[in-house]
Design an enzyme around this catalytic site. Structure first.
Site, short mmCIF file in Angstrom:
data_model
loop_
_atom_site.label_atom_id
_atom_site.label_comp_id
_atom_site.label_asym_id
_atom_site.label_seq_id
_atom_site.Cartn_x
_atom_site.Cartn_y
_atom_site.Cartn_z
N MET A 164 -26.85 18.78 35.38
CA MET A 164 -27.69 17.60 35.19
C MET A 164 -28.49 17.30 36.47
O MET A 164 -29.64 16.87 36.39
CB MET A 164 -26.82 16.40 34.80
CG MET A 164 -27.59 15.21 34.30
SD MET A 164 -28.68 15.63 32.92
CE MET A 164 -27.67 15.17 31.51
N GLU A 172 -3.98 8.45 41.57
CA GLU A 172 -4.04 7.15 40.90
C GLU A 172 -5.30 6.96 40.08
O GLU A 172 -5.31 6.23 39.10
CB GLU A 172 -3.88 6.02 41.91
CG GLU A 172 -2.47 5.89 42.50
CD GLU A 172 -2.26 6.77 43.73
OE1 GLU A 172 -3.13 7.61 44.03
OE2 GLU A 172 -1.20 6.61 44.38
N LYS A 215 6.12 -7.09 47.36
CA LYS A 215 7.44 -6.50 47.19
C LYS A 215 8.55 -7.54 47.18
O LYS A 215 9.52 -7.41 46.43
CB LYS A 215 7.68 -5.47 48.32
CG LYS A 215 8.84 -4.55 48.03
CD LYS A 215 8.89 -3.40 49.02
CE LYS A 215 10.07 -2.51 48.71
NZ LYS A 215 10.20 -1.41 49.70
N PHE A 256 1.64 -2.05 57.16
CA PHE A 256 1.54 -0.68 56.68
C PHE A 256 1.21 -0.68 55.19
O PHE A 256 1.85 -1.36 54.41
CB PHE A 256 2.85 0.07 56.93
CG PHE A 256 2.82 1.48 56.40
CD1 PHE A 256 1.90 2.40 56.91
CD2 PHE A 256 3.66 1.87 55.38
CE1 PHE A 256 1.84 3.69 56.41
CE2 PHE A 256 3.61 3.17 54.88
CZ PHE A 256 2.69 4.07 55.39
N GLN A 257 0.20 0.08 54.81
CA GLN A 257 -0.26 0.19 53.43
C GLN A 257 -0.65 -1.15 52.83
O GLN A 257 -0.51 -1.38 51.63
CB GLN A 257 0.77 0.92 52.55
CG GLN A 257 0.90 2.38 53.00
CD GLN A 257 1.58 3.26 51.98
OE1 GLN A 257 2.45 2.80 51.24
NE2 GLN A 257 1.21 4.53 51.97
C1 LIG Z 1 -18.06 11.00 40.67
C2 LIG Z 1 -19.48 11.40 40.45
N1 LIG Z 1 -20.19 11.94 41.46
C3 LIG Z 1 -21.47 12.32 41.27
C4 LIG Z 1 -22.08 12.15 40.05
C5 LIG Z 1 -23.53 12.57 39.84
N2 LIG Z 1 -23.61 13.65 38.84
C6 LIG Z 1 -23.92 13.41 37.54
S1 LIG Z 1 -23.87 14.79 36.60
C7 LIG Z 1 -23.47 15.74 37.93
C8 LIG Z 1 -23.26 17.20 37.78
C9 LIG Z 1 -22.14 17.56 36.89
O1 LIG Z 1 -21.96 18.94 36.92
P1 LIG Z 1 -21.03 19.67 35.87
O2 LIG Z 1 -19.75 18.96 35.76
O3 LIG Z 1 -20.98 21.11 36.20
O4 LIG Z 1 -21.79 19.41 34.49
P2 LIG Z 1 -23.16 20.05 33.94
O5 LIG Z 1 -24.22 19.02 34.14
O6 LIG Z 1 -23.42 21.31 34.68
O7 LIG Z 1 -22.88 20.27 32.50
C10 LIG Z 1 -23.38 14.97 39.09
C11 LIG Z 1 -23.10 15.50 40.42
C12 LIG Z 1 -21.30 11.56 39.03
N3 LIG Z 1 -21.79 11.31 37.81
N4 LIG Z 1 -20.00 11.22 39.24
#
Ligand SMILES: Cc1ncc(C[n+]2csc(CCOP(=O)(O)OP(=O)(O)O)c2C)c(N)n1
Ligand SMILES: [Mg+2]
Lengths: 587, 168
Positions: free
Chosen positions: A484, A54, A166, A116-117
């Site tokens: 990052m 979803e 529902k 439920f749900q």
């Molecule tokens: C749902 C979610 N969880 C955690 C983060 C924190 N976060 C930001 S960038 C990142 C790493 C992303 O890694 P990747 O997709 O390999 O991209 P890269 O930076 O290596 O290009 C994380 C964990 C986020 N932005 N979104």
């Protein structure tokens, strides 16, 4: 007046969607929405795209909405269906994307019984929607549905949830058409105050170092707003920078464009923000990724802020002139006033300002060290840009370094071509968003620029792409790291790389094949062009595993807590500018 | 930036529909604004309108934000900052229970008389006083009752209205 038409609640839902001009719904069935799915089955006006989660339904609807300017529609079941949608709804709220999300609910007599749900969907989604409704009486159903569309798309757009028990879906009642429904109180202001327009033009005419700083509000206002912005920027001769959300609102190839600003924005854009004397903000919200340290933000400027949402004005930054209105109306009024006065900028001062900007530009801040053996992510994106720039292309992204590089290296000449999760920064956004874009633009080239970590968050949607023959292209910049996160750990946490390396990554080529898609891989710079060409010419969904340099960092960078003029330009800069303690607590 | 903390009394006219109070309260808690008091009741039966009076504190920039954020809630019809919009009245009602006998009991009755508080319930060893007035006046009365056997207080929070002929 003719009498009302009577029909079943579930029928009414489909009728209301059709009357609102909806042609596609992204959804996932379950017990509490079976009557609606039954009606869906019996008609063929509204198409249903079955996602695999979803959250992806909402992101797909966002991609659809952002690439078309229309409201995106989602249909999910109660309980887990609704809670899974929460991330998507929050994403749409942060980035002001118009969404109507219909959620099933347990029958009214069971609400509150831990049935439920059952989940308190309106309670859970209250802070992550623009508005939400629980429809308890069939008499309120059609009115509520039409109101939901009106609220989602008017003023500052956003997501609206309509929770549908529902039993209400299975009761007969009167149907009202959209033209019979008017909202009781919600009337956002779209037309600006003429006195303020005059004042803005006064400020612009007196400016010596002016700058347009524009954002997603211009994109949201519609295609015309971007045309008007381009005209106004040309008429005045002022420089223009855009936020991450605003890319495409002004043509990237235009010489008056300074590139994106903010944490990973260009040197010239950020220094122009810091040094300008009149800032004209249209449809941007002084987000902390843009302002950096508030106390040192553009200290010498008078600020004009145009926004459709009065609460955005004076929220983070005190401005000298706040103008409430829709970007299109405000831009029209500014152009008219500029023309009426036969206004001219202070030419001499402007020349001097441009010379300064050109000096900054000459630093060539996006420069990077090319390699013979490793694929630099920037290089891969430059080659990608070269291959798609003359095509009818749309780009989505995931979140991380690759997202910032995509924003820096892919250039957008038009609005609605670039979809990225800006406000919430949701990893897993890009693939489902690309699916939504592709549904809206079946003949176009739709590319998700991804990281290998992000793509795994909604990889199941490859199955959706396969089922509906959506030829989305996943361009994964695979550095094996949450790049990052790794970059921040390198710069802020003494190189202690806690849990930012992904061991046991899947083989993305085989993964693609398992989903019935095509998998490609590039490991050397010499492979890049060939793989991009094959990606584009291959029919159906394609996954490209671009194995890039694992150590590359994204520059320029304004470390958190720093000011625009304390930017790090490249690897050599890091040691000289240690990050402040206040900066460390910031995200 | 301005750091002066101000106290403002804000009236909000809203549709009396399910969840509207949760929306307002959620806005304050979600964005970290203060609520000193909050009252709500339907004031227009036929149009199903409720009036919320909220007393809040914050810097001028925060107060401005609070009003803008309230205004953008979909079921909100009107937001009015009585503190800056001219003269207005603020009233609160309190029920104050004082238990005791002898001299203290007599003294509490005497003070209540001075404050024009009414006795609305009594036993041989207790009174419940009803009192209306400004927040400060109620505070003063309750403070005086403290040493005289104060055992329980229930207050409505502030309701407010502008002076003069104009509606909200
Ligand atoms: C749902 C979610 N969880 C955690 C983060 C924190 N976060 C930001 S960038 C990142 C790493 C992303 O890694 P990747 O997709 O390999 O991209 P890269 O930076 O290596 O290009 C994380 C964990 C986020 N932005 N979104
Ligand atoms: Mg990565």
């Amino acid at each position: 007046m003719t009498g009302h038409t009577e029909m079943l609640g579930a029928t009414m839902v489909l009728k209301a969607l059709a009357d609102q001009g909806v042609d596609v719904v992204f959804g996932y069935p379950g017990g509490a929405v079976l009557p609606i799915y039954d009606e869906l089955f019996k008609q063929n006006r509204v198409r249903h795209i079955l996602v695999r989660h979803e959250q992806a339904a909402v992101h797909a609807a966002e991609g659809y909405a952002r690439s078309t300017g229309k409201v995106g529609v989602v249909l999910v079941t109660s309980g887990p269906g609704a809670t899974n949608a929460v991330t998507g709804l929050t994403d749409a709220l942060m980035d002001s994307i118009p969404i109507v999300c219909l959620t099933g609910q347990v029958p009214t007599h069971l609400i509150g019984n831990d049935a439920f749900q059952e989940a308190d969907t309106t309670g859970i989604t209250r802070p992550c929607t623009k508005h939400n409704y629980l429809v308890k009486r069939i008499e309120d159903l059609s009115r509520t549905l039409h109101e939901a569309f009106y609220v989602a798309r008017s003023g500052r757009p956003g997501p609206v949830v309509v929770d549908l028990p529902k039993d209400v879906q299975q009761t007969r009642g009167p149907y009202l058409g959209p033209e019979q429904v008017e909202h009781r109180s919600y009337r956002p202001q779209t037309e600006p105050d003429p006195a303020k327009i005059a004042e803005a033009v006064d400020m612009m005419m007196a400016a010596k170092r002016p700058l347009f700083y524009c954002g997603g509000g211009v994109v949201n206002s519609g295609r015309k707003a971007s045309e008007l912005l381009t005209r106004l920027v040309h008429m005045t001769g002022f420089p223009c920078t855009l936020t991450l959300m605003g890319l495409g609102a002004f043509p990237a190839s235009d010489k008056q464009f300074l590139g994106m600003l903010g944490m990973h924005g260009t040197y010239e854009a950020n220094l122009a923000m810091h040094g300008c004397d009149v800032m004209i903000n249209i449809g941007a919200r002084f987000d902390d990724r843009v302002t950096g340290k508030i106390a040192a933000f553009s200290p010498g400027s008078k600020k004009i802020h145009v926004d459709i949402d009065p609460s955005s004005i004076n929220k983070n930054v005190r401005v000298d002139l706040g103008i409430v209105g829709d970007a299109t109306s405000v831009l029209e009024a500014l152009i008219a006033e500029w023309k009426r006065r036969d206004a001219r900028a202070d030419g001499k001062a402007l020349d001097r300002w441009w010379r300064q900007i050109e000096e900054w530009r000459a630093r060539d801040c996006l420069r990077y060290q090319q390699s013979e053996t490793l694929i630099k992510p920037q290089y891969a994106l430059q080659r990608l840009y070269d291959a798609i720039k003359d095509r009818d292309a749309y780009v989505t992204t995931e979140v991380g370094q690759h997202q910032m590089w995509a924003a820096q290296f892919l250039k957008f000449e038009q609005p609605h071509r670039w979809m990225t999760s800006g406000g919430l920064g949701t990893m897993g956004y890009g693939l489902p968003a690309a699916i939504g874009v592709q549904i809206a633009h079946p003949e176009s080239l739709v590319i998700d620029v991804a990281g290998e970590a992000s793509i795994l968050m909604n990889i199941q949607e490859l199955s959706t792409a396969r089922q509906f023959n959506l030829p989305v292209k996943l361009f994964i910049l695979n550095n094996q790291w949450m790049g990052m996160v790794r970059q921040w750990q390198e710069l802020l946490h003494g190189g202690r790389y806690s849990e930012s390396y992904t061991a046991s990554l899947p083989d993305f080529v085989k993964l693609a094949e398992a989903f019935g898609a095509t998998g490609l891989r590039a490991t050397k710079p010499q492979d890049v062009d060939g793989v991009i060409a094959r990606m584009i010419e291959t029919k159906g969904p394609v996954v490209v595993d671009v194995c890039v340099d694992q150590k590359e960092n994204c520059f320029p960078m304004i470390p958190s807590g720093a000011a625009h003029n304390e930017m790090l330009l490249g690897p050599g800069d890091e040691a000289k500018k240690p990050i402040s303690e206040e900066g460390m607590v910031l995200v | 930036m301005e750091t002066r903390i101000e106290r403002h009394t804000i009236c909000v006219l809203v549709d009396n529909e399910a969840g509207v109070l949760a929306r307002v309260i959620g806005l304050f808690s979600g964005r970290g604004y203060n609520i000193e008091s909050l009252t709500v009741a339907e004031v227009e039966k036929s149009q199903r309108l409720s009036r919320i009076t909220v007393v809040t504190t914050g810097t001028p920039m925060i107060i401005e934000q609070i009003k803008a954020q309230l205004s953008r809630l979909v079921p909100v019809h009107k937001v009015s900052d009585l503190t800056i919009e001219g003269p207005h009245l603020e009233r609160e009602l309190a029920l104050v229970k004082v238990a005791g006998t002898g001299e203290k009991r007599v003294e509490s009755l005497r003070i209540a008389d001075i404050f024009r508080a009414r006795v609305v319930d009594w036993t041989i060893e207790s009174f419940v006083f009803e009192m209306t007035g400004s927040t400060e006046k109620l505070d003063a009365f309750i403070n005086l009752m403290q040493p005289l056997g104060l055992v329980d207080v229930s207050r409505t929070g502030v309701v407010a209205i502008a002076r003069g002929p104009e509606p909200l």
